[in-house]
Design a protein around this motif. Structure first.
Motif, PDB file in Angstrom:
ATOM      1  N   ALA A 139     -24.206 -12.347 -36.676  1.00 32.17           N
ATOM      2  CA  ALA A 139     -23.664 -13.243 -37.586  1.00 32.17           C
ATOM      3  C   ALA A 139     -22.405 -14.041 -36.810  1.00 32.17           C
ATOM      4  N   LEU A 140     -21.967 -13.410 -35.632  1.00 29.36           N
ATOM      5  CA  LEU A 140     -20.880 -14.203 -34.869  1.00 29.36           C
ATOM      6  C   LEU A 140     -21.247 -15.025 -33.771  1.00 29.36           C
ATOM      7  N   VAL A 141     -22.691 -15.279 -33.652  1.00 29.94           N
ATOM      8  CA  VAL A 141     -23.244 -15.973 -32.476  1.00 29.94           C
ATOM      9  C   VAL A 141     -22.647 -17.607 -32.400  1.00 29.94           C
ATOM     10  N   ASP A 142     -22.680 -18.166 -33.569  1.00 33.05           N
ATOM     11  CA  ASP A 142     -22.293 -19.650 -33.621  1.00 33.05           C
ATOM     12  C   ASP A 142     -20.776 -19.770 -34.004  1.00 33.05           C
ATOM     13  N   ILE A 143     -20.011 -18.801 -34.739  1.00 32.14           N
ATOM     14  CA  ILE A 143     -18.571 -19.055 -34.890  1.00 32.14           C
ATOM     15  C   ILE A 143     -17.753 -18.247 -33.712  1.00 32.14           C
ATOM     16  N   GLU A 144     -18.154 -17.176 -33.233  1.00 29.78           N
ATOM     17  CA  GLU A 144     -17.293 -16.634 -32.285  1.00 29.78           C
ATOM     18  C   GLU A 144     -18.076 -15.908 -31.167  1.00 29.78           C
ATOM     19  N   ALA A 145     -18.621 -16.462 -30.187  1.00 29.68           N
ATOM     20  CA  ALA A 145     -19.642 -16.002 -29.188  1.00 29.68           C
ATOM     21  C   ALA A 145     -19.023 -14.849 -28.630  1.00 29.68           C
ATOM     22  N   SER A 146     -17.529 -15.040 -28.310  1.00 29.03           N
ATOM     23  CA  SER A 146     -17.213 -13.987 -27.310  1.00 29.03           C
ATOM     24  C   SER A 146     -16.895 -12.712 -28.199  1.00 29.03           C
ATOM     25  N   ARG A 147     -17.146 -12.718 -29.467  1.00 29.68           N
ATOM     26  CA  ARG A 147     -17.169 -11.490 -30.121  1.00 29.68           C
ATOM     27  C   ARG A 147     -18.525 -11.012 -30.475  1.00 29.68           C
ATOM     28  N   SER A 148     -19.511 -11.826 -30.467  1.00 29.31           N
ATOM     29  CA  SER A 148     -20.901 -11.660 -30.531  1.00 29.31           C
ATOM     30  C   SER A 148     -21.335 -10.833 -29.482  1.00 29.31           C
ATOM     31  N   VAL A 149     -20.847 -11.379 -28.075  1.00 31.41           N
ATOM     32  CA  VAL A 149     -21.282 -10.437 -27.063  1.00 31.41           C
ATOM     33  C   VAL A 149     -20.847  -9.105 -27.080  1.00 31.41           C
ATOM     34  N   PHE A 150     -19.738  -9.043 -27.573  1.00 32.81           N
ATOM     35  CA  PHE A 150     -19.105  -7.515 -27.641  1.00 32.81           C
ATOM     36  C   PHE A 150     -19.823  -6.821 -28.510  1.00 32.81           C
ATOM     37  N   HIS A 151     -20.249  -6.993 -29.445  1.00 38.09           N
ATOM     38  CA  HIS A 151     -21.125  -6.298 -30.390  1.00 38.09           C
ATOM     39  C   HIS A 151     -22.533  -6.307 -29.856  1.00 38.09           C
ATOM     40  N   SER A 152     -23.154  -7.171 -28.909  1.00 37.96           N
ATOM     41  CA  SER A 152     -24.429  -6.863 -28.311  1.00 37.96           C
ATOM     42  C   SER A 152     -24.291  -5.871 -27.251  1.00 37.96           C
ATOM     43  N   GLN A 153     -23.011  -5.588 -26.616  1.00 37.32           N
ATOM     44  CA  GLN A 153     -22.720  -4.596 -25.512  1.00 37.32           C
ATOM     45  C   GLN A 153     -22.784  -3.247 -26.452  1.00 37.32           C
ATOM     46  N   GLN A 154     -21.772  -3.156 -27.470  1.00 32.16           N
ATOM     47  CA  GLN A 154     -21.781  -2.114 -28.149  1.00 32.16           C
ATOM     48  C   GLN A 154     -23.137  -1.543 -28.639  1.00 32.16           C
ATOM     49  N   ALA A 155     -23.976  -2.390 -29.120  1.00 32.65           N
ATOM     50  CA  ALA A 155     -25.193  -1.883 -29.543  1.00 32.65           C
ATOM     51  C   ALA A 155     -26.010  -1.265 -28.437  1.00 32.65           C
ATOM     52  N   ALA A 156     -26.171  -2.095 -27.307  1.00 36.91           N
ATOM     53  CA  ALA A 156     -26.968  -1.448 -26.163  1.00 36.91           C
ATOM     54  C   ALA A 156     -26.153   0.054 -25.811  1.00 36.91           C
ATOM     55  N   GLU A 157     -24.851  -0.014 -25.810  1.00 37.96           N
ATOM     56  CA  GLU A 157     -24.267   1.258 -25.335  1.00 37.96           C
ATOM     57  C   GLU A 157     -24.552   2.413 -26.469  1.00 37.96           C
ATOM     58  N   LYS A 158     -24.784   2.259 -27.629  1.00 36.94           N
ATOM     59  CA  LYS A 158     -25.012   3.021 -28.512  1.00 36.94           C
ATOM     60  C   LYS A 158     -26.667   3.488 -28.661  1.00 36.94           C
ATOM     61  N   ALA A 159     -27.419   2.642 -28.125  1.00 35.55           N
ATOM     62  CA  ALA A 159     -28.721   2.951 -27.914  1.00 35.55           C
ATOM     63  C   ALA A 159     -28.798   3.785 -27.029  1.00 35.55           C
ATOM     64  N   ILE A 160     -28.159   3.491 -25.766  1.00 35.09           N
ATOM     65  CA  ILE A 160     -28.247   4.432 -24.622  1.00 35.09           C
ATOM     66  C   ILE A 160     -27.867   5.859 -24.944  1.00 35.09           C
ATOM     67  N   LYS A 161     -26.752   5.900 -25.404  1.00 38.37           N
ATOM     68  CA  LYS A 161     -25.833   7.219 -25.982  1.00 38.37           C
ATOM     69  C   LYS A 161     -27.054   7.833 -26.917  1.00 38.37           C
ATOM     70  N   ALA A 165     -25.678 -19.608 -26.570  1.00 39.13           N
ATOM     71  CA  ALA A 165     -26.920 -19.580 -25.852  1.00 39.13           C
ATOM     72  C   ALA A 165     -26.576 -18.207 -25.203  1.00 39.13           C
ATOM     73  N   GLU A 166     -25.329 -18.150 -24.555  1.00 35.22           N
ATOM     74  CA  GLU A 166     -25.281 -17.012 -23.874  1.00 35.22           C
ATOM     75  C   GLU A 166     -25.230 -15.390 -24.856  1.00 35.22           C
ATOM     76  N   ALA A 167     -24.629 -15.668 -26.091  1.00 32.93           N
ATOM     77  CA  ALA A 167     -24.524 -14.903 -27.075  1.00 32.93           C
ATOM     78  C   ALA A 167     -25.866 -14.519 -27.908  1.00 32.93           C
ATOM     79  N   LEU A 168     -26.683 -15.306 -27.810  1.00 31.66           N
ATOM     80  CA  LEU A 168     -28.239 -15.244 -28.355  1.00 31.66           C
ATOM     81  C   LEU A 168     -28.979 -14.562 -27.266  1.00 31.66           C
ATOM     82  N   ALA A 169     -28.652 -14.686 -25.799  1.00 36.98           N
ATOM     83  CA  ALA A 169     -29.350 -14.023 -25.134  1.00 36.98           C
ATOM     84  C   ALA A 169     -28.936 -12.502 -24.872  1.00 36.98           C
ATOM     85  N   ALA A 170     -27.812 -12.212 -25.110  1.00 34.16           N
ATOM     86  CA  ALA A 170     -27.140 -10.768 -24.955  1.00 34.16           C
ATOM     87  C   ALA A 170     -27.782 -10.043 -26.405  1.00 34.16           C
TER      88      ALA A 170
END
Length: 131
Positions: A27-49, A108-113
């Protein structure tokens, strides 16, 4: 309840949170990419945990996906290629949430993350459901 069912239940506590972060990231990719990448990191972290919880591997409280990923790779070496890719998301846990951010990520960076985090989450779910 069987031991396997208990492990699934404990892992699910983490894994049920990952899609929420992926939805926020999308949802944040196009409106707030810096917050989008944060949530991508959080999703990966939770999957790992979630994976580590399922495998009964203790982990420390950290956002470091390299550290957490190495624990996963020891338990399941076939996850290593996905975990190496996810390592680059580690800085998104904090680098862009404060005024002294090194730069502003773009869509683009947010979509990649988002793609990297989604791929890892899917791989973790596949491995847990196969057990």
């Amino acid at each position: 309840m069987t031991p396997r069912e208990l492990l699934h239940r404990e892992a699910a506590k983490w894994l049920e949170q990952a899609p929420k972060d992926l939805t926020a990231a999308k949802a944040l990719v196009d409106i707030e990419a810096s917050r989008s990448v944060f949530h991508s990191q959080q999703a990966a972290e939770k999957a790992i945990k979630g994976f580590l919880t399922f495998r009964q591997i203790a982990f420390r409280k950290t956002h470091d996906l390299t550290d957490l990923g190495s624990q996963c790779a020891e338990a399941d070496p076939t996850l290593e290629p996905f975990l190496r890719e996810v390592e680059e998301l580690t800085d998104y846990a904090s680098a862009f949430r404060y005024p002294d951010a090194p730069y502003e990520p773009d869509a683009a960076e947010a979509l990649a993350a988002l793609a990297i985090a989604t791929k890892l989450r899917d791989e973790v779910l596949r491995r847990i459901s196969d057990v």
